[in-house]
Write an enzyme that holds these catalytic residues in place. Structure first.
Site: not given
Ligand SMILES: [Zn+2]
Length: 377
Positions: A89, A271, A309, A311, A314, A340
């Site tokens: 930025d 963002d 999920c 990730c 998870c 996550h």
């Molecule tokens: Zn997750």
């Protein structure tokens, strides 16, 4: 260079080709303020989280460690060990919101560092020089983000100055990209539309900056205190005046709902600190709404944050375990929640891209919004 692949209603599916690789849009840029994702998440982790673009803050890096130091170490990519696109930025937003005792002049802004109080001057040229030293993929123009409650005369004058500053940014960026020792000589420049909640100022400004033929266009000064309805209204009136064949970036936004609504109005870059900030406080996103893992009801819950999920949190850990970590103030608790949440946002962007390509964005969005409203806890 930006390529518009498909439109579904106003929703845009595109790709921005950069020297650091392609960015598939719509995209959510993952915020790493001081060249780190808060919550002890490394750039190596980002590789597992479907992150396409990392966003760092010019003001923070200028104050500490100093952009000259980052340049000596080979630029931000080398410094944080990340070879994909980075957006920096302009520093403007932080200068206007964080720094003390600022004085706005035609040449730029005088203020005191929030770290050690030393006096700093930043104008369009300085912002471009700092971002060139950092060697990000995309640099943002230096603008004034007018206070949310500013009156119309103030906003009009502020926007006119922002336009003059944008011209200076473009000239300086061209000069810097032509210098022998510039690390990224292909640095792109995005301009920023301002105008608070005044339709006519927003539209006129969008026209003026479009004429400057920049690499992309952002809508700034939203999500600073206005209502969601006002924000959507500003997008409705402004986005049609920005070029469809360039990236459209809604700065600092937002919740999954805001992003879905933004995409429907033609925005394809986003963002926000929400997924990281909320994750650090044990608030995690799921397709059935947000969960607060501090809640007693998760004490014996051996399910992952979200079933299905994929990730890193998870795949292995239960809600009960992560809740325990958070309560025990173990850093791992924060880290798992942040990972996550970023994975959730980045996966949603993937679904959004697929839905636009399939031509069913509207029904995808309606289903997603309905699901997230259900299990809010
Ligand atoms: Zn997750």
């Amino acid at each position: 260079m930006y390529e518009l692949i498909k439109k579904d209603g106003l929703a845009k599916r595109g790709v921005l080709h950069t020297v650091h690789g392609d960015i598939q849009t719509p995209v959510f840029m993952n915020v790493g303020t001081a060249a780190a994702i808060k919550g002890a998440v490394s750039t190596e982790d980002l590789g597992q989280l479907k992150t396409q673009v990392e966003l760092s803050n010019t003001y923070h890096l200028h104050v500490r460690p100093g952009d000259e130091i980052v340049k000596k170490l080979g630029g931000l990519h080398k410094f944080m060990v990340w070879d994909k696109p980075i957006l920096t930025d302009s520093g403007g937003f932080q200068v206007f919101s964080l720094a003390d005792l600022r004085k706005i002049k035609e040449e730029g802004v005088y203020f005191h560092s929030h770290v050690d109080g030393r006096k700093i001057f930043m104008g369009p040229e300085q912002s471009m020089q700092i971002q060139s030293n950092l060697a990000s993929t995309i640099a943002m123009a230096f603008d004034e983000c007018a206070p949310a409650l500013a009156d119309k005369t103030y906003v009009k004058n502020s926007v006119e100055r922002t336009t003059r500053w944008l011209k200076r940014c473009k000239t300086e960026m061209n000069r810097l990209n032509g210098l022998e020792d510039t690390i990224n000589k292909n640095q792109m420049l995005f301009g920023i539309n301002q105008g608070a909640i005044f339709d006519d100022i927003r539209i006129e400004h969008a026209r003026q900056i479009t004429e400057m033929d920049l690499d992309g266009y952002a809508i700034g000064g939203l999500a600073v205190g206005e209502t969601h309805e006002q924000m959507y209204h500003i997008l409705d009136v402004t986005v049609p005046h920005l070029p469809v064949d360039k990236p459209t970036y809604l700065m600092g936004v937002g919740t999954p709902e805001n992003i879905l609504e933004g995409v429907a109005r033609g925005v394809d870059f986003f963002d926000c600190v929400y997924p990281t900030r909320n994750g650090r406080h044990g608030h995690v996103y799921t397709n059935q709404g947000k969960l607060n893992l501090f809640n007693q009801k998760f004490e014996l819950d051996d399910r992952p944050i979200e079933e299905g999920c994929n990730c890193p949190a998870c795949r292995r850990y239960s809600r009960a375990y992560i809740r325990h970590l958070l309560k025990a103030k173990e850093m791992l608790g924060m880290r798992l929640c942040v990972m996550h949440n970023l994975y959730f946002y980045n996966t949603m962007m993937e679904e959004i891209r697929d839905a636009i390509e399939a031509g069913n964005y509207r029904s995808y969005m309606d289903d997603k919004l309905y699901g997230m409203k259900q299990g809010q806890s």
